[in-house]
Design a protein around this motif. Sequence first.
Motif, short mmCIF file in Angstrom:
data_model
loop_
_atom_site.label_atom_id
_atom_site.label_comp_id
_atom_site.label_asym_id
_atom_site.label_seq_id
_atom_site.Cartn_x
_atom_site.Cartn_y
_atom_site.Cartn_z
N HIS A 1 0.82 -1.20 0.00
CA HIS A 1 0.00 0.00 0.00
C HIS A 1 0.86 1.26 0.00
O HIS A 1 1.87 1.35 0.68
CB HIS A 1 -0.92 0.03 1.22
N ASP A 2 0.41 2.24 -0.78
CA ASP A 2 0.99 3.57 -0.78
C ASP A 2 2.49 3.57 -1.03
O ASP A 2 3.22 2.79 -0.46
CB ASP A 2 0.75 4.29 0.55
N SER A 3 2.94 4.47 -1.89
CA SER A 3 4.38 4.65 -2.03
C SER A 3 4.88 5.46 -0.85
O SER A 3 4.20 6.37 -0.38
CB SER A 3 4.71 5.38 -3.35
N ILE A 4 6.05 5.12 -0.32
CA ILE A 4 6.62 5.87 0.79
C ILE A 4 7.22 7.16 0.26
O ILE A 4 6.87 8.25 0.66
CB ILE A 4 7.73 5.07 1.49
N VAL A 5 8.16 7.01 -0.66
CA VAL A 5 8.93 8.16 -1.11
C VAL A 5 9.67 7.77 -2.38
O VAL A 5 9.98 6.61 -2.60
CB VAL A 5 9.95 8.57 -0.02
N VAL A 6 9.91 8.76 -3.22
CA VAL A 6 10.80 8.58 -4.36
C VAL A 6 12.13 9.18 -3.99
O VAL A 6 12.24 10.37 -3.69
CB VAL A 6 10.24 9.25 -5.63
N ARG A 7 13.15 8.36 -3.96
CA ARG A 7 14.50 8.79 -3.64
C ARG A 7 15.42 8.47 -4.80
O ARG A 7 15.54 7.31 -5.18
CB ARG A 7 14.99 8.12 -2.35
N GLU A 8 16.02 9.52 -5.36
CA GLU A 8 16.84 9.36 -6.56
C GLU A 8 15.98 8.71 -7.64
O GLU A 8 15.03 9.31 -8.10
CB GLU A 8 18.10 8.55 -6.23
N ASP A 9 16.25 7.48 -8.03
CA ASP A 9 15.42 6.86 -9.07
C ASP A 9 14.67 5.65 -8.52
O ASP A 9 14.29 4.75 -9.26
CB ASP A 9 16.28 6.44 -10.26
N LYS A 10 14.40 5.63 -7.20
CA LYS A 10 13.77 4.48 -6.57
C LYS A 10 12.42 4.87 -5.96
O LYS A 10 12.29 5.92 -5.34
CB LYS A 10 14.67 3.91 -5.47
N VAL A 11 11.44 3.99 -6.16
CA VAL A 11 10.13 4.14 -5.53
C VAL A 11 10.05 3.14 -4.38
O VAL A 11 10.13 1.93 -4.61
CB VAL A 11 8.98 3.88 -6.52
N TYR A 12 9.92 3.64 -3.15
CA TYR A 12 9.85 2.78 -1.98
C TYR A 12 8.40 2.53 -1.59
O TYR A 12 7.56 3.43 -1.69
CB TYR A 12 10.58 3.42 -0.80
N ALA A 13 8.11 1.32 -1.11
CA ALA A 13 6.76 0.99 -0.66
C ALA A 13 6.83 -0.01 0.47
O ALA A 13 7.82 -0.73 0.62
CB ALA A 13 5.93 0.43 -1.80
N ILE A 14 5.76 -0.06 1.26
CA ILE A 14 5.68 -1.02 2.37
C ILE A 14 4.89 -2.23 1.92
O ILE A 14 3.84 -2.12 1.29
CB ILE A 14 4.98 -0.40 3.59
N VAL A 15 5.39 -3.40 2.25
CA VAL A 15 4.68 -4.65 2.00
C VAL A 15 4.27 -5.21 3.35
O VAL A 15 5.09 -5.32 4.26
CB VAL A 15 5.56 -5.67 1.25
N GLY A 16 2.98 -5.58 3.49
CA GLY A 16 2.50 -6.02 4.79
C GLY A 16 2.50 -4.85 5.74
O GLY A 16 1.96 -3.80 5.45
N LYS A 17 3.14 -4.98 6.91
CA LYS A 17 3.15 -3.87 7.85
C LYS A 17 4.53 -3.26 8.07
O LYS A 17 4.64 -2.13 8.49
CB LYS A 17 2.57 -4.32 9.20
N LYS B 1 7.78 -4.35 6.06
CA LYS B 1 8.87 -4.64 5.14
C LYS B 1 8.88 -3.57 4.05
O LYS B 1 7.86 -3.28 3.45
CB LYS B 1 8.72 -6.04 4.54
N THR B 2 10.04 -3.00 3.79
CA THR B 2 10.18 -1.92 2.83
C THR B 2 10.92 -2.41 1.60
O THR B 2 12.04 -2.89 1.70
CB THR B 2 10.93 -0.73 3.45
N TYR B 3 10.26 -2.27 0.43
CA TYR B 3 10.87 -2.66 -0.84
C TYR B 3 10.93 -1.45 -1.75
O TYR B 3 10.21 -0.47 -1.56
CB TYR B 3 10.07 -3.78 -1.51
N TYR B 4 11.79 -1.52 -2.76
CA TYR B 4 11.86 -0.43 -3.73
C TYR B 4 12.03 -0.99 -5.13
O TYR B 4 12.48 -2.12 -5.34
CB TYR B 4 13.02 0.52 -3.40
N TYR B 5 11.66 -0.15 -6.10
CA TYR B 5 11.92 -0.46 -7.50
C TYR B 5 12.84 0.60 -8.06
O TYR B 5 12.58 1.80 -7.92
CB TYR B 5 10.63 -0.49 -8.32
N SER B 6 13.95 0.19 -8.67
CA SER B 6 14.92 1.10 -9.26
C SER B 6 14.61 1.26 -10.75
O SER B 6 14.68 0.29 -11.51
CB SER B 6 16.34 0.59 -9.07
N ALA B 7 14.25 2.48 -11.16
CA ALA B 7 13.91 2.72 -12.56
C ALA B 7 15.12 2.59 -13.47
O ALA B 7 15.01 2.09 -14.59
CB ALA B 7 13.29 4.11 -12.70
#
Length: 421
Positions: free
Chosen positions: A216-232, A234-240
Amino acid sequence: MRKRSNSAAEERRQKKRKLDEKLSPLSSLPDEMIVSCLARVSRSDLAAMSVVSKRYRSLVTSPELYKTRSELGCVENFLYACLLTPPDPSPRWFVFRRGKPLFPIPSLPSQAPEASSVVVLDWGIYVIGGCIKGRPTSDVWLLDCRTHTWHYAPSMAVPRAAPAVGVIGGKIYVFGGCWGDKVDSLDWAEVFDPKTQTWDTLPPMPDRKMRTLHIHDSIVVREDKVYAIVGKDKTYYYSASEGQWGRATTTPPQRNPRDWCVIDKLIYCVDSKGNLCWCEPEDLDREPQGMYYWRRVKGLDSLNKKTLSTSRLVHFGARLKALWEARKIPNASNKNLIDMLPGARLSTCGGNLVLFWDVIEGDQLEIWFAEISLERRKGPEMLANILGPEMWGNIVSSHFVMTVDPFLDHYKVLHSVSVTL
């Protein structure tokens, strides 16, 4: 009611005639010179000018005008809020200006009443996915904040409820929010290019177990990464740039952050105890404890942390609740969905931090607003090397913006975003 309506229409006609008379000398100028003049005009006056003629309407909504306004430093920040106001089944949109009440703007009757995500790009607000009658939708809508008109954008490949979204390089990245067999879809993650009006597929998160949990919800875009929370937690990101996924941190359970925003490259959240906290962006990638380095914003003792911690502005339908119950993560069997997901809404406007939350007083429901300016200071000299800097907040404004009486059901602040125009 009809007399009042006729009177308002006549007032608009008179205002249009007066503007037309004032602008008639301007009309003889080339478009470039008119744009240079209009760039110095306030947004409220620009809205009035847009009804004078098709030519002015075209210039008022042109990219050249907003580029010129930005270059001249004439841009203004506007805070938009989207509320669900029972018994009305459709969300309602408002513009909020400092010192003024919520001002309604045209809303979208077909917008999903639950679990949509929003993202701001240039002059528009994109409303992405959501739940309609308990089923996710792939619909995407664009609110043109220059004219407060709605436009249908190309749909996503798969329906999504509460997907993570973020903007990198002028493109909108969307992932998660898929149900059932769509969890294994090749379109689990997508990217939208507004210039070409097309969606492209991204590689899905490789860990299928993580894909089946609620993201749910993106946390923040940092440099070229989109961070998001999985479950309650765990933080994952996608690097563009790399085109791949990575795992960042595990959020300490004692914080259990409710909502997020970024101001001047620092990350802010409201935790489950009603505290406003912050951390440095590099703390996202600290190992092994990652966001253990959250620190509280000081100077906000007058904020009612009890009502912030119990805020229930964001509620989810029976379908999402049932999914949560069926997929509860280990050692969290006593946790409810509403305790894991955002309650108070947190966003930014003009460099200040903005909060929306609800307070229940007897059979009344009040929706409160607070604007907080922020100042970074050096910590105590003896402990500066250990504790680092401090962040102090100052409450610029705090008051309720809506009262519901009698209290029948929760009004919900679905979204709160800032647009620079």
